[in-house]
Motif scaffolding. Structure first.
Motif, PDB file in Angstrom:
ATOM      1  N   GLY A   1      -4.596   2.335  -3.569  1.00 25.08           N
ATOM      2  CA  GLY A   1      -3.589   1.919  -2.497  1.00 25.08           C
ATOM      3  C   GLY A   1      -4.311   2.193  -0.904  1.00 25.08           C
TER       4      GLY A   1
ATOM      5  N   SER B   1       1.217  -0.874  -0.210  1.00 31.91           N
ATOM      6  CA  SER B   1       0.275  -0.143   0.500  1.00 31.91           C
ATOM      7  C   SER B   1       0.924   1.390  -0.054  1.00 31.91           C
ATOM      8  CB  SER B   1      -1.142   0.517   1.115  1.00 31.91           C
ATOM      9  OG  SER B   1      -1.641   0.842   1.132  1.00 31.91           O
TER      10      SER B   1
ATOM     11  N   TRP C   1      -2.931   6.591  -4.414  1.00 32.91           N
ATOM     12  CA  TRP C   1      -3.321   6.892  -3.636  1.00 32.91           C
ATOM     13  C   TRP C   1      -4.570   7.662  -3.923  1.00 32.91           C
ATOM     14  CZ3 TRP C   1      -2.318   6.921   2.161  1.00 32.91           C
ATOM     15  CH2 TRP C   1      -1.022   5.791   2.429  1.00 32.91           C
TER      16      TRP C   1
ATOM     17  N   LEU D   1      -5.883  -0.674   0.054  1.00 33.71           N
ATOM     18  CA  LEU D   1      -5.396  -1.698   1.148  1.00 33.71           C
ATOM     19  C   LEU D   1      -4.524  -2.099   2.068  1.00 33.71           C
ATOM     20  CD1 LEU D   1      -2.755  -1.978  -2.626  1.00 33.71           C
ATOM     21  CD2 LEU D   1      -4.356  -3.920  -2.092  1.00 33.71           C
TER      22      LEU D   1
END
Length: 222
Positions: free
Chosen positions: A161, A23, A29, A164
């Motif tokens: 991200g 991540s 993100w 995750l």
């Protein structure tokens, strides 16, 4: 608690720790929002380390954040939390390996191994909390900017991200809870009732010495 459940908790923690690293290294993100009928030929995405733009041809150009002090405060905090989570996770893995019931390390007692497993579980939970705070804080800022009608910059959406990171936090915290339950306080040994015996010393032998033959006690009669 069975060793199988403890081992499952440890594997969940290791998997969550690896997912945390994935991540942190993920580029997505946040993604630029694509809505309406307008064809957008450039897609932007960011993570904690760089900002990238991808053209319609699939070629990406990335720019690394140069100055740490010039970044927003929440990005600096998210970086620190993710790095702390990885360090805590690595330390927890070492302690958990030493504290598992299926591992043998010299003459380590079961109570000591239980305490080590408990410490590893607590550290894993702290690691998961750090990841959860980091991704949730970052996601909250993305949502806030997206819903702000007066925000003049590019509006982004939640990226891969972040999802995750949430999955990693859930695995690590759940696995850490399993490890914490492996430490049980050893019950105090039950006091056995028995008979108490009082041993008396052997009777002493009394030796009587006889007076000499020429000495006799006399009685006086009135």
């Amino acid at each position: 608690m069975s060793s199988g459940v403890e081992l499952v908790g440890f594997l969940m923690c290791v998997g969550g720790w690896l997912l945390t690293a994935v991540s942190l290294a993920n580029d997505y993100w946040r993604l630029s929002s694509v809505s309406g009928s307008v064809i957008i030929s450039v897609r932007q995405y960011q993570n904690l380390w760089q900002s990238c733009a991808e053209g319609s041809t699939g070629v990406s150009n990335c720019r690394t954040f140069q100055s740490l002090l010039a970044l927003d405060g929440y990005i600096q905090a998210c970086r620190a939390l993710m790095i702390v989570a990885l360090i805590l996770g690595l330390l927890s893995i070492v302690l958990a390996l030493l504290g598992l019931k299926c591992t043998k390390l010299g003459s380590t007692s079961e109570s000591t191994k239980g305490k080590m497993a408990l410490t590893a579980g607590v550290l894993f939970i702290l690691s998961g909390v750090c990841v959860l705070v980091a991704v949730s804080w970052y996601a909250a800022r993305v949502v806030q900017e997206f819903n702000d009608p007066f925000y003049g910059g590019t509006k982004f959406e939640l990226g891969t991200g972040l999802y995750l990171g949430w999955a990693a936090a859930a695995l690590v915290m759940l696995g850490g809870g399993f490890l914490c339950t492996s430490c049980k306080s050893n019950p105090a040994p039950a006091q056995t009732r028995g008979y108490s015996y009082n041993y008396t010393s052997q009777p002493q032998k009394i030796y009587r010495t006889e007076a000499p033959s020429d000495y006799s006690s006399s009685k006086a009669y009135v």
